[in-house]
Design an enzyme around this catalytic site. Structure first.
Site, PDB file in Angstrom:
ATOM      1  N   CYS A  20      -3.676  13.421 -13.330  1.00 22.73           N
ATOM      2  CA  CYS A  20      -4.420  13.718 -14.777  1.00 22.73           C
ATOM      3  C   CYS A  20      -5.781  14.096 -14.599  1.00 22.73           C
ATOM      4  O   CYS A  20      -6.849  13.958 -15.253  1.00 22.73           O
ATOM      5  CB  CYS A  20      -4.528  12.504 -15.468  1.00 22.73           C
ATOM      6  SG  CYS A  20      -5.369  11.024 -14.801  1.00 22.73           S
TER       7      CYS A  20
ATOM      8  N   ASP B  39       0.876  -1.244  -0.184  1.00 21.89           N
ATOM      9  CA  ASP B  39       0.017  -0.042  -0.044  1.00 21.89           C
ATOM     10  C   ASP B  39       1.056   1.313  -0.001  1.00 21.89           C
ATOM     11  O   ASP B  39       1.701   1.349   0.793  1.00 21.89           O
ATOM     12  CB  ASP B  39      -1.000  -0.005   1.307  1.00 21.89           C
ATOM     13  CG  ASP B  39      -2.087   1.020   1.414  1.00 21.89           C
ATOM     14  OD1 ASP B  39      -3.119   0.459   1.713  1.00 21.89           O
ATOM     15  OD2 ASP B  39      -1.875   2.105   0.606  1.00 21.89           O
TER      16      ASP B  39
ATOM     17  N   ASP C 276       2.627   9.714  -8.634  1.00 21.29           N
ATOM     18  CA  ASP C 276       1.400  10.149  -9.598  1.00 21.29           C
ATOM     19  C   ASP C 276       0.161   9.391  -9.210  1.00 21.29           C
ATOM     20  O   ASP C 276       0.099   8.170  -9.335  1.00 21.29           O
ATOM     21  CB  ASP C 276       2.054   9.527 -10.883  1.00 21.29           C
ATOM     22  CG  ASP C 276       0.913   9.854 -11.988  1.00 21.29           C
ATOM     23  OD1 ASP C 276       0.895   8.683 -12.875  1.00 21.29           O
ATOM     24  OD2 ASP C 276       0.146  10.658 -11.862  1.00 21.29           O
TER      25      ASP C 276
END
Length: 1424
Positions: free
Chosen positions: A355, A205, A280
């Protein structure tokens, strides 16, 4: 979601995109031109060579591939046209290029640049030696980092760098590894290049990585060691994988800090670890317009590329428009960023990217980190200027690249540009993303800021409260003993989706509730709709208490729970979360010996009845729980009832699947099972149920008022393993036990007969293939052990190979019968979903992928029916190639079974939860038909009647669905009446029938699941009715639900048998008398889901493959003592030979004519044109000439029968066939037996294609036969045709006419008895012209074969009628326009006929040929 609520979401979504200049309605349009797609060159290959190869796949004047000049050329990013098929590119297949968005490149460039700007030409910055990609899957950024370090930075082999990737999904990490290996990021042996870059992948994780145990699953140095050990072999065998696992275990803590004494700490990693960290994070992906468009299309139920309906439902992205959903996501992003910052060295740099366009997910998260670490974190300015950017990239640059609201951060905003003709929009930039670069200064940050949440906690908000995720390192304090302390514990991972949430039922209906249950009998929940096997009633607190008081009372009851009660939960328990105000409690219980952890929740859910507390108790791992969850719930329920609560708990009488499979109850004390039954003479029962009790047999469904099961009778003893009812007209039933004892559940889910006549069973949960030797009745295991549950579902034989269709497995099972080789064929998810690697990983891990499939008669390939998979799977048996085809088909449990349409050759999927019928027309045309509503478990499988109509079996539907195959649109209809019903034990009308088979009488028989009758469906009259006695009233079967599933037809005995699922009897249907009987199984008879599939072996015996039962069930029908597939066997009592032709090919023919195109592409054209578009010389024959007619010829003068007998006698009997032995010394064509393999296609193990070619060549070389044929044409047929032309006024009698007649003619051999017929067709579908006439000449006696030519009188009339012609007669008809066929041959005789066509000069063009025709008939030109 209500309409008002949905509309509110839609308006929020529109407003959200409007702030970025994007009109959501533009995303719904069909004509949306994609923007350029981006790739990255793989530096392991020569870049110039790769670019040259790419250019060969583009137009010569193309500007592509075009470099992305605002990224340094060393990163190798280029743009390609938006419609470029990346997955089909040789460069992609060879690993020369990555399909990688430029946003990934920008993130990597920002991470590796020293001063936060673009990397300057030929300038190598000082790059850190340890880099962490915290959310690395699918691995493209990780590969870019490694490639750049290897090629541009670590020029000295002594320099080293370590790149570590972490992700919480093992499936995505598997994809990451494959990308690394495919693109040679880890070089092959013999190369020093890249050895100084070490890549390591951890399955952890990201919010907690580095603070506990780590799970190393890949190390590039270990991979290279294994390559050396295996002498360069790229493919790893089992031993290599074992060595790798062992080595990884040894290196599991190599990334941890080493103490001065040299011993590694196993508990933590120091905070200062990495020089660079890339975070990210998971986000809403709303910056990707392609992703958003795909998501909206999926919600609207349409395909991408079609106009999306502008409805409120299709404009909903909850994570953007729902504050609660957004808050959960932001909390997760904060947790990931916080942990990434914690793992960053002082002086190191971190890049945070998404994004998304959302400020909450971008600047808001960065600001939160800056506020949390004000003295350690600071933003470093990023800039991507347009210096050197070409004119193409300058278009709208200032509108696309912007500075974020926090100075120094960068936003890339997607932009739509309207084309000049205003008819379409172009996505100028379809990727919106955000970048922030953060430096860590030298002040010590807090080690564990309280304002952050672990990742799983962030995902599990429940009505304002949190689910605790603490995992016990050892047994709880209130455990009853330390006796098993040294035993390894199997606690299992905590589910990451506990709590109250919006969920989806099996019927795809949304509901708010606790987590559901899987198929295993180890879970109960009160919020699962339509799942009686796992559903229990909610608890209800007393009227005199409010919610908070009631939950405090519930907490006290839970605290008083007794570990070890009734032998369960000896490892203790712990209450993890209590929130009385919000109504939620979460508890963990542990088993004493093995440490199994069970999760138990209690919650108040809005919209449920007043004062109700929803309950869920579930095991984490394993299949059975041995009664633990039931005992626990009942203990708590009993304590609550003492406090005045209404708490029913688990009623074992209504949960037979749970009680019987777990076997934890005392039958003589807890259950009474009525056993008496049977219409037949023998009344027998299993001794295991010797105690007779009176209970309801429902599966968690309320009984109708005043209804109960009959009182039991004293059962008699039944033999073990074998019982023979053949003397009473029933079957002989035998258990065949495996040489090695079978164990487990859901063992085998289908089987097929191999070319060696053995049966090969397809593994579900079972680890190995099961083999049944039908000659010795021996059962053995074969092949390697393959782990996993529900791996494959159903099997299909193609020649020497049997294929298992994937259910949970990510590949196709291949069993090569002659060699015994068993292996898995991979499915290319990654290349197919190259644009969305996460989708590829999700589809690879998808459960319940396909449910059934079949071989297409068009191309011989297998097409698998998507159950929950997104695309149809195609398997080519010739090459073992697997391909995903057609448009995306979203949804779960969509279709069951696949049936070939006789009329059109298409494959039809039966709607289970899908609203549509699925039609697959090989090779790649997939369409949806009808609309029967989402969900509902409507129909469960189907069977095709002899007339080609497909009958769908009603499960929860109240109607029989008829699918009449037709091109391009099948004809759909339904029949509803009172006969279609479930049993009296249910009030919901569900689960009526499970499967069906077509009997030898042409009727379809549906097998009762909950129903009390067999349902018979007649497609000729479109009726459905009950047949046989009432199964319940006549006590023919004790079990009332899930009685029988699937069945088989013994055609030579006119019998249909249903396979016992939960039933304790075999159901037998006599097709001649419609007599329905049941026959008790041998002892033992207990158990549910015993068998689910079976096959008819070559010895005429049915073998049912074990599902939960541990033995094969053998069903031998009365007096079956011959091989029905062998030649020259005695005839049965009705004069029909036991020899049966079972393939879908009714005739063996000689014909050189071949067409490539599928039938739906062959359109009749009265005036076809050549390939250059010019008119051809073909036109219609006159009406009078086209009319059907019959004329005579002299049998003795033109002895075609004798010529054919001589010809067939000289043929190879193994290829064409031989004459049967008869008492007569004279050979008859009617007695010619066609070789059985020649009626099966080669993909099915036959030799049809080669036999046709052999027969064609043999006739073409038989001059004696051809001379006789020429004589018949010149003296009889052509003069007859000229007379008709003269009569029609087309020519004068003295005028010469040019004829073009087919030579050699087509010889057709139709053996019997067979169960298929030539489908109705017109010859224009196969390239024949309207200027030719058909002639059909029977050579055998129709009074023996019962076969005639059926024709329609006019094109499209479909008034088919038999043209009864005898030997010595010839039929003329216009077969190019009028459909025609021959009926099936149900006799033991063979029908032989000759047919040919004659073209007429002036109407027929001898030079025209239909496109797609590979070979054509030979022709002779004659002037008469």
């Amino acid at each position: 979601m209500s309409e008002t609520h949905a509309a509110d979401h839609a308006e929020k979504l529109k407003a959200y995109y409007a702030q970025f200049g994007i009109d959501v309605n533009d995303l719904l349009k069909e004509k949306l031109v994609p923007s350029d797609r981006h790739i990255r060159l793989n530096p392991a290959f020569d870049g110039d060579d790769t670019l040259k190869l790419l250019k060969t796949k583009l137009p010569q004047d193309s500007k592509y591939p075009h470099p992305i000049s605002w990224l340094h050329k060393s990163f190798g990013f280029y743009s390609l046209p938006g419609d470029f098929r990346l997955s089909q590119s040789p460069c992609y297949k060879e690993g020369r290029i990555y399909g990688q968005e430029v946003s990934s490149g920008a993130a990597v460039a920002a991470l590796l640049s020293t001063y936060c700007d673009r990397i300057k030409d030929n300038k190598t910055p000082q790059v850190p030696l340890r880099i962490l990609d915290l959310c690395c899957a699918p691995g493209l950024k990780l590969c870019a980092i490694s490639d750049y370090l290897r090629k541009n930075v670590l020029l000295d082999i002594s320099e080293e760098a370590t790149v570590i990737g972490v992700d919480c999904s093992e499936a995505r990490l598997s994809t990451c590894r494959k990308i690394i290996e495919k693109h040679q990021v880890v070089p092959y042996i013999g190369s020093n290049e890249g050895k100084n870059v070490r890549i390591r992948l951890y399955h952890n994780d990201g919010t907690t990585f580095g603070s506990g145990a780590t799970h190393l699953i890949f190390d590039s140095s270990v991979s290279m060691e294994q390559c050396v050990h295996d002498e360069g072999r790229k493919r790893r065998n089992k031993s290599a994988k074992g060595r790798e696992r062992k080595r990884l275990k040894e290196l599991a803590d190599v990334d941890r800090h080493t103490h001065q004494d040299g011993k590694r700490s196993l508990s933590h990693i120091p905070i200062q670890l990495f020089d660079r960290v890339l975070v990210d994070v998971e986000c809403s992906t709303d910056g990707s317009l392609k992703h958003v468009r795909r998501q909206l299309a999926k919600q609207a139920g349409v395909f991408v590329g079609t106009t999306i309906p502008e409805t409120s439902e299709s404009l909903s992205i909850p994570v953007l428009t729902d504050e609660e959903e957004l808050r959960r996501l932001v909390d997760l992003q904060r947790s990931l960023l916080s942990n990434g910052f914690r793992l960053l060295k002082k002086g190191g740099h971190l890049v945070y990217s998404t994004c998304s366009l959302s400020e909450d997910q971008n600047e808001g998260v960065v600001k939160w980190l800056l506020d949390t670490y004000p003295s350690q974190a600071s933003v470093i300015e990023l800039s991507f200027d347009c210096a050197g950017v070409n004119e193409c990239e300058k278009q709208g640059w200032d509108e696309i690249v912007k500075e974020g609201s926090i100075p120094g951060t960068v936003r890339f905003v997607p932009k739509l540009s309207r084309s000049n003709n205003m008819e379409s929009l172009q996505m100028l930039s379809d990727s919106g993303f955000f970048l922030a670069k953060i430096a860590k200064f030298w002040s010590m940050p807090p080690s564990d800021p309280k304002s952050t949440l672990p990742r799983r906690q962030a995902l599990l908000w429940i009505t304002g409260g949190l689910v605790s995720t603490a995992q016990p390192a050892k047994a709880f304090e209130n455990k009853i003993s330390n006796k098993y302390e040294d035993r390894p514990k199997r606690r299992g991972p905590q589910p990451n989706d506990l709590g109250v949430a919006t969920r989806q039922s099996l019927d795809q209906e949304e509901y708010v509730g606790l987590k559901g249950c899987g198929p295993a009998p180890n879970c109960f929940s009160s919020t699962i709709p339509d799942d009686p096997d796992h559903s229990i009633p909610a608890f209800v607190w007393p009227k005199d208490k409010d919610q908070e008081t009631a939950f405090l009372q519930l907490e006290q009851v839970l605290k008083k729970y007794t570990p070890g009660q009734n032998g369960v939960d000896g490892g203790g328990f712990e209450i993890k979360t209590v929130d009385a105000k919000k109504g939620y409690i979460y508890v963990q219980y542990e088993a004493l010996k093995n440490g199994y952890i069970d999760d138990v929740e209690f919650a108040v859910i809005p919209g449920t009845p007043e004062r109700s507390v929803q309950v869920r108790s579930s095991s984490r791992i394993g299949y059975l729980d041995f009664g633990v969850n039931g005992k626990r719930i009942n203990f708590i329920a009993n304590a609550l009832r003492a406090e005045g609560w209404d708490a029913e708990g688990v009623d074992y009488k209504t949960h037979l699947l749970y009680t019987e499979e777990n076997r934890f109850i005392n039958y003589s004390e807890a259950i009474t099972l009525s056993l008496s039954r049977f219409l037949l003479v023998v009344v027998v029962a299993s001794p295991i149920f010797s105690a007779a009790l009176d209970v309801s047999m429902t599966l968690g469904v309320a009984q109708p008022e005043g209804w109960s099961y009959p009182q039991t009778q004293t059962p008699k003893t039944i033999p073990e393993d074998n019982v023979d009812y053949r003397a009473q007209g029933g079957p002989r039933l035998t258990y065949l036990w495996c040489d090695e004892e079978l164990s487990g559940q859901s063992l085998y889910l289908g089987a097929e007969v191999g070319c060696d006549e053995k049966i090969y069973c397809i593994p579900g949960h079972a680890p190995q293939v099961l083999v049944i030797d039908t000659k010795a009745d021996r059962v053995t295991l074969m092949g390697p052990k393959m782990p996993g549950k529900f791996k494959w579902l159903r099997g299909i034989r193609c020649g020497e190979v049997i294929y298992g269709l994937p259910c949970h497995a990510d590949g196709v099972l291949k069993i090569h019968v002659p060699t015994g080789q068993v292996r898995k064929i991979d499915i290319p998810y990654e290349p197919f979903y190259a644009d969305d690697v996460e989708l590829a990983a999700a589809q690879r891990q998808q459960e319940w992928k396909y449910h059934g499939g079949t071989i297409s008669p068009v191309d011989g390939c297998i097409y698998c029916i998507p159950q929950s998979a997104l695309h149809v799977l195609k398997i080519d048996p010739k090459t073992d190639a697997t391909t995903l085809i057609g448009p995306p088909l979203p949804g779960r449990y969509k279709w069951y079974g696949g049936v070939v349409g006789k009329q059109d050759g298409a494959i039809y999927g039966i709607p289970h939860n899908s609203p549509h019928v699925l039609r697959i027309m090989a090779p790649d045309k997939i369409t949806l038909h009808g609309d029967y509503g989402n969900g509902g478990h409507k129909w469960h499988g189907a069977s095709a009647a002899p007339d080609g109509t497909i009958v769908a079996v009603p499960a929860n539907a109240d109607s029989v669905l008829f699918v009449e195959p037709a091109d391009p649109e099948p004809i759909l209809s339904e029949v509803t009446n009172d006969a279609i019903q479930t049993g009296r034990h249910r009030t919901d009308g569900k689960y009526k029938y499970l499967g069906a088979m077509t009997g030898t009488d042409g009727k379809v028989y549906c097998f009762p699941s909950g129903s009390e009758y067999v349902l018979q469906v007649d497609t000729a009259t479109r009726t459905a009715r009950n047949i046989g006695p009432n199964i319940f009233d006549q006590q023919m079967e004790r079990i009332c639900q899930n009685k029988w599933q699937n069945g088989l037809t013994l055609k030579h005995k006119r019998m249909v048998f249903a396979i016992p699922l939960g039933a304790e009897t075999v159901l037998q249907i006599d097709c001649r008398s419609e007599h329905v009987t049941t026959w008790l199984l041998p002892s033992p008879v207990q158990g549910l889901a015993k068998w689910e599939g079976g096959v008819v072996a070559n010895n005429g015996v049915i073998y049912c493959v074990p599902n939960n039962f541990k033995a094969v069930l053998r069903i031998e029908a009365s007096s079956v003592d011959v091989d029905p597939y062998a030649k020259n066997k005695p005839q049965d009592e009705e004069g029909l030979s036991a020899f049966v032709y079972k393939s879908g090919i009714p005739t063996l023919r000689s014909s050189a004519h071949r067409v490539k195109f599928a039938p739906f592409k062959r359109k009749h054209n009265p005036n076809p044109k050549n390939s250059d578009g010019k008119e051809t010389g073909t036109t219609w024959l006159p009406d009078d000439v086209r009319k059907e007619d019959v004329f005579d010829y002299d049998l003795e003068k033109y002895d075609l029968k004798g010529a054919l007998i001589r010809l067939l006698s000289k043929c190879d009997s193994n290829i064409v066939g031989d004459f049967r032995s008869t008492e007569s010394t004279e050979l008859r064509l009617e007695d010619f037996a066609v070789a059985l393999p020649s009626t099966w296609r080669e993909v099915n193990g036959g030799q049809c294609e080669s036999a046709q070619k052999y027969l064609s060549d043999f006739i073409a070389e038989d001059t004696e036969f051809l001379d006789l044929f020429d004589k018949l044409l010149l003296e009889v047929v052509l003069p007859y045709l000229k007379r008709r032309l003269v009569s029609a006024g087309v020519v004068e009698n003295q005028q010469d006419v040019t004829f073009y007649y087919q030579r050699p003619p087509t010889l057709r051999l139709q053996p019997g008895p067979a169960w298929t017929q030539v489908k109705a067709h017109d010859d224009a579908q196969y390239g024949h012209q309207n200027g030719e006439l058909n002639f059909w000449l029977p050579v055998t006696d129709r009074t023996l074969t019962k076969v005639d030519l059926y024709c329609e009188t006019q094109p499209g009339a479909e008034d088919f009628h038999p043209v009864a012609a005898l030997p010595g007669q010839i039929i003329s008809f216009h077969g190019s326009s009028c459909k025609h066929f021959v009926n099936s041959n149900a006799t033991p005789f063979t029908r032989v006929s000759i047919d040919f066509r004659v073209g007429v000069g002036g109407f027929f063009d001898p030079f025209w040929q239909m496109k797609g025709t590979s070979d054509d008939h030979g022709r002779e030109e004659v002037r008469l």
